[in-house]
Design a protein around this motif. Structure first.
Motif, PDB file in Angstrom:
ATOM      1  N   ASN A  12     -35.578  24.169 -23.846  1.00 21.59           N
ATOM      2  CA  ASN A  12     -36.594  23.885 -22.610  1.00 21.59           C
ATOM      3  C   ASN A  12     -35.758  24.021 -21.155  1.00 21.59           C
ATOM      4  OD1 ASN A  12     -39.297  22.648 -23.340  1.00 21.59           O
ATOM      5  ND2 ASN A  12     -37.983  21.852 -24.901  1.00 21.59           N
ATOM      6  N   SER A  13     -34.540  24.444 -21.318  1.00 20.64           N
ATOM      7  CA  SER A  13     -33.533  24.738 -20.215  1.00 20.64           C
ATOM      8  C   SER A  13     -33.505  23.656 -19.153  1.00 20.64           C
ATOM      9  CB  SER A  13     -34.269  26.012 -19.249  1.00 20.64           C
ATOM     10  OG  SER A  13     -34.455  27.160 -20.214  1.00 20.64           O
ATOM     11  N   PHE A  14     -33.146  22.433 -20.025  1.00 19.49           N
ATOM     12  CA  PHE A  14     -33.054  21.340 -19.315  1.00 19.49           C
ATOM     13  C   PHE A  14     -31.884  21.384 -18.083  1.00 19.49           C
ATOM     14  CE2 PHE A  14     -31.137  16.889 -18.935  1.00 19.49           C
ATOM     15  CZ  PHE A  14     -32.099  16.472 -18.125  1.00 19.49           C
ATOM     16  N   LYS A  15     -30.818  22.040 -18.652  1.00 22.61           N
ATOM     17  CA  LYS A  15     -29.666  22.146 -17.953  1.00 22.61           C
ATOM     18  C   LYS A  15     -30.153  22.895 -16.426  1.00 22.61           C
ATOM     19  CE  LYS A  15     -25.663  22.181 -19.837  1.00 22.61           C
ATOM     20  NZ  LYS A  15     -24.232  22.328 -20.668  1.00 22.61           N
ATOM     21  N   GLU A  16     -30.540  24.077 -16.852  1.00 24.31           N
ATOM     22  CA  GLU A  16     -30.822  24.874 -15.706  1.00 24.31           C
ATOM     23  C   GLU A  16     -31.843  24.221 -14.613  1.00 24.31           C
ATOM     24  OE1 GLU A  16     -29.404  27.900 -15.001  1.00 24.31           O
ATOM     25  OE2 GLU A  16     -28.053  27.289 -16.500  1.00 24.31           O
ATOM     26  N   ILE A  17     -32.902  23.542 -15.356  1.00 16.30           N
ATOM     27  CA  ILE A  17     -33.850  23.004 -14.477  1.00 16.30           C
ATOM     28  C   ILE A  17     -32.914  21.874 -13.389  1.00 16.30           C
ATOM     29  CG2 ILE A  17     -35.675  21.081 -14.255  1.00 16.30           C
ATOM     30  CD1 ILE A  17     -36.532  22.620 -16.689  1.00 16.30           C
ATOM     31  N   LEU A  18     -32.079  21.036 -13.834  1.00 17.10           N
ATOM     32  CA  LEU A  18     -31.505  19.951 -13.294  1.00 17.10           C
ATOM     33  C   LEU A  18     -30.594  20.723 -12.098  1.00 17.10           C
ATOM     34  CD1 LEU A  18     -30.865  17.102 -13.278  1.00 17.10           C
ATOM     35  CD2 LEU A  18     -28.857  17.442 -14.639  1.00 17.10           C
ATOM     36  N   LYS A  19     -29.693  21.793 -12.495  1.00 13.33           N
ATOM     37  CA  LYS A  19     -29.031  22.746 -11.538  1.00 13.33           C
ATOM     38  C   LYS A  19     -29.729  23.268 -10.296  1.00 13.33           C
ATOM     39  CE  LYS A  19     -26.320  25.598 -13.505  1.00 13.33           C
ATOM     40  NZ  LYS A  19     -25.569  26.489 -14.306  1.00 13.33           N
ATOM     41  N   LYS A  20     -31.175  23.677 -11.029  1.00 14.19           N
ATOM     42  CA  LYS A  20     -32.078  24.124  -9.990  1.00 14.19           C
ATOM     43  C   LYS A  20     -32.498  23.168  -8.938  1.00 14.19           C
ATOM     44  CE  LYS A  20     -36.268  27.005  -9.212  1.00 14.19           C
ATOM     45  NZ  LYS A  20     -37.298  27.492 -10.105  1.00 14.19           N
ATOM     46  N   GLY A  21     -32.765  21.913  -9.356  1.00 12.37           N
ATOM     47  CA  GLY A  21     -32.934  20.798  -8.437  1.00 12.37           C
ATOM     48  C   GLY A  21     -31.926  20.308  -7.623  1.00 12.37           C
ATOM     49  N   ILE A  22     -30.877  20.357  -8.079  1.00 14.24           N
ATOM     50  CA  ILE A  22     -29.663  20.038  -7.208  1.00 14.24           C
ATOM     51  C   ILE A  22     -29.249  20.958  -5.899  1.00 14.24           C
ATOM     52  CG2 ILE A  22     -27.014  19.620  -7.148  1.00 14.24           C
ATOM     53  CD1 ILE A  22     -27.414  18.561  -9.968  1.00 14.24           C
ATOM     54  N   LEU A  23     -29.564  22.544  -6.484  1.00 12.81           N
ATOM     55  CA  LEU A  23     -29.486  23.457  -5.488  1.00 12.81           C
ATOM     56  C   LEU A  23     -30.675  23.370  -4.465  1.00 12.81           C
ATOM     57  CD1 LEU A  23     -28.439  26.363  -7.930  1.00 12.81           C
ATOM     58  CD2 LEU A  23     -27.090  25.548  -6.055  1.00 12.81           C
ATOM     59  N   ASN A  24     -31.589  23.086  -4.779  1.00 12.66           N
ATOM     60  CA  ASN A  24     -32.998  22.734  -3.826  1.00 12.66           C
ATOM     61  C   ASN A  24     -32.697  21.784  -2.984  1.00 12.66           C
ATOM     62  OD1 ASN A  24     -34.439  24.942  -4.419  1.00 12.66           O
ATOM     63  ND2 ASN A  24     -35.651  23.978  -6.058  1.00 12.66           N
ATOM     64  N   ALA A  25     -31.983  20.721  -3.455  1.00 13.50           N
ATOM     65  CA  ALA A  25     -31.468  19.249  -2.560  1.00 13.50           C
ATOM     66  C   ALA A  25     -30.464  20.064  -1.556  1.00 13.50           C
ATOM     67  CB  ALA A  25     -30.976  18.489  -3.471  1.00 13.50           C
ATOM     68  N   GLU A  26     -29.801  21.230  -1.688  1.00  9.05           N
ATOM     69  CA  GLU A  26     -28.708  21.645  -0.911  1.00  9.05           C
ATOM     70  C   GLU A  26     -29.337  22.424  -0.061  1.00  9.05           C
ATOM     71  OE1 GLU A  26     -24.826  24.558  -0.676  1.00  9.05           O
ATOM     72  OE2 GLU A  26     -26.427  25.012  -1.869  1.00  9.05           O
ATOM     73  N   LYS A  27     -30.392  22.978  -0.389  1.00  6.13           N
ATOM     74  CA  LYS A  27     -31.347  23.688   0.679  1.00  6.13           C
ATOM     75  C   LYS A  27     -31.976  23.112   1.638  1.00  6.13           C
ATOM     76  CE  LYS A  27     -35.277  26.976   0.671  1.00  6.13           C
ATOM     77  NZ  LYS A  27     -36.170  27.613  -0.124  1.00  6.13           N
ATOM     78  N   ARG A  28     -32.329  21.730   1.056  1.00  7.90           N
ATOM     79  CA  ARG A  28     -33.202  20.919   1.937  1.00  7.90           C
ATOM     80  C   ARG A  28     -32.344  20.524   3.194  1.00  7.90           C
ATOM     81  NH1 ARG A  28     -36.907  20.210   5.441  1.00  7.90           N
ATOM     82  NH2 ARG A  28     -37.539  17.742   5.737  1.00  7.90           N
ATOM     83  N   ALA A  29     -31.185  19.911   2.614  1.00  9.91           N
ATOM     84  CA  ALA A  29     -30.127  19.331   3.757  1.00  9.91           C
ATOM     85  C   ALA A  29     -29.779  20.636   4.635  1.00  9.91           C
ATOM     86  CB  ALA A  29     -28.831  19.257   2.972  1.00  9.91           C
ATOM     87  N   LYS A  30     -29.938  21.538   4.297  1.00  8.51           N
ATOM     88  CA  LYS A  30     -29.569  22.668   5.439  1.00  8.51           C
ATOM     89  C   LYS A  30     -30.890  22.924   6.488  1.00  8.51           C
ATOM     90  CE  LYS A  30     -26.601  25.710   2.650  1.00  8.51           C
ATOM     91  NZ  LYS A  30     -26.391  27.009   1.916  1.00  8.51           N
ATOM     92  N   GLU A  31     -32.195  22.688   5.726  1.00  9.72           N
ATOM     93  CA  GLU A  31     -33.158  22.631   6.468  1.00  9.72           C
ATOM     94  C   GLU A  31     -33.144  21.600   7.737  1.00  9.72           C
ATOM     95  OE1 GLU A  31     -35.950  24.912   3.259  1.00  9.72           O
ATOM     96  OE2 GLU A  31     -36.155  22.756   3.630  1.00  9.72           O
ATOM     97  N   LEU A  32     -32.628  20.569   7.168  1.00  9.27           N
ATOM     98  CA  LEU A  32     -32.652  19.267   8.079  1.00  9.27           C
ATOM     99  C   LEU A  32     -32.214  19.446   9.484  1.00  9.27           C
ATOM    100  CD1 LEU A  32     -32.053  16.427   5.603  1.00  9.27           C
ATOM    101  CD2 LEU A  32     -34.200  16.622   6.791  1.00  9.27           C
TER     102      LEU A  32
END
Length: 267
Positions: free
Chosen positions: A245-265
């Motif tokens: 179920n690609s759990f590790k990839e999903i977790l990594k994607k979530g963390i990368l999206n958190a970084e993206k949101r930090a830049k947007e702030l």
């Protein structure tokens, strides 16, 4: 050192408690500034010897260090509504996610800025903070800041400011990821018929023990996983499901999206 904290929320207050606990400052040298006057009585109970005021009441800051602990979304409003001006020799320490040193310097019209990203375990003195500084901050000033940050746990200096968005996504937001996984494990225990309180005990103690094993073992994470996951066993069945179920990839994607949101702030 005299310290003023703009934004007396959870993080601002946890920093204050650490500074006082380790006697890095005197209670009377701490000034807590909150947006809402209704919060003052409760804050005063915890900090009876410190000065507490609202943004509207504060026309001058008698402080060597000014810590900005407001939400990043509120920073522009804060700069537009504060009634005081910073003195040239005052240092600013920002613990806002995403907002760059350059933007802080511009909106405050002030050059001496250090930017840091702590996380919520600072409440227990077990946090970790990444930080970096603007040009013009002296080595002795940086050591003073590091000493304060270390009272909340550990700190790591980063020369590249851009990495702070990654730190925000990794350790700043990180505790929530662990809580999320723990919650899923507890709910799985309940579904298997284990009482919720007992399920919590099993999961929390398992996480605590696993943490200490990681910290005290010279083995890699892959080796530690292999130690638990015997061939054809129960752990292997769970890990296979995670992989399918690609759990590790999903977790990594979530963390990368958190970084993206930090830049947007930063806007």
């Amino acid at each position: 050192m005299k310290i003023a904290i703009l934004g007396a929320g959870n993080m601002g207050l946890s920093f204050s408690k650490s500074f006082l606990k380790y006697e890095l400052i005197k209670p009377e040298d701490l000034h807590l500034i909150t947006r809402s006057g209704s919060k003052i009585p409760k804050i005063a109970e915890e900090f009876p010897k410190s000065r507490i005021s609202t943004f509207d009441e504060t026309e001058e800051l008698d402080a060597d260090l000014v810590i900005i602990a407001v939400k990043p979304q509120d920073f522009l409003y804060t700069t537009e509504n504060i009634r005081f001006s910073l003195k040239e020799n005052q240092m600013v320490l920002s613990i806002m996610a995403g907002i760059t040193i350059e933007k802080i310097q511009h909106l405050l019209n002030h050059r001496l800025v250090v930017r840091a990203m702590p996380n919520s375990p600072t409440l227990l003195g077990m946090g970790i903070t990444g930080y970096t500084a603007a040009e013009g901050i002296s080595f002795s000033q940086l050591i003073s800041i590091e000493r304060l940050l270390n009272s909340t746990g550990r700190s790591v200096y980063l020369e590249n400011e851009e990495l702070l968005n990654g730190v925000t996504a990794l350790s700043g937001s990180g505790p929530a990821y662990f809580y999320y996984i723990i919650d899923a494990m507890i709910k799985a225990g309940v579904e298997m018929g284990i009482d919720e309180n007992l399920s919590q005990l099993f999961v929390k103690q398992t996480m605590l023990g696993a943490y200490h094993l990681i910290n005290n073992s010279e083995k890699s994470l892959e080796d530690l996983i292999r130690d638990v996951a015997s061939k054809g066993g129960t752990t292997e069945a769970a890990l296979r499901t995670f992989e399918e179920n690609s759990f590790k990839e999903i977790l990594k994607k979530g963390i990368l999206n958190a970084e993206k949101r930090a830049k947007e702030l930063n806007g």
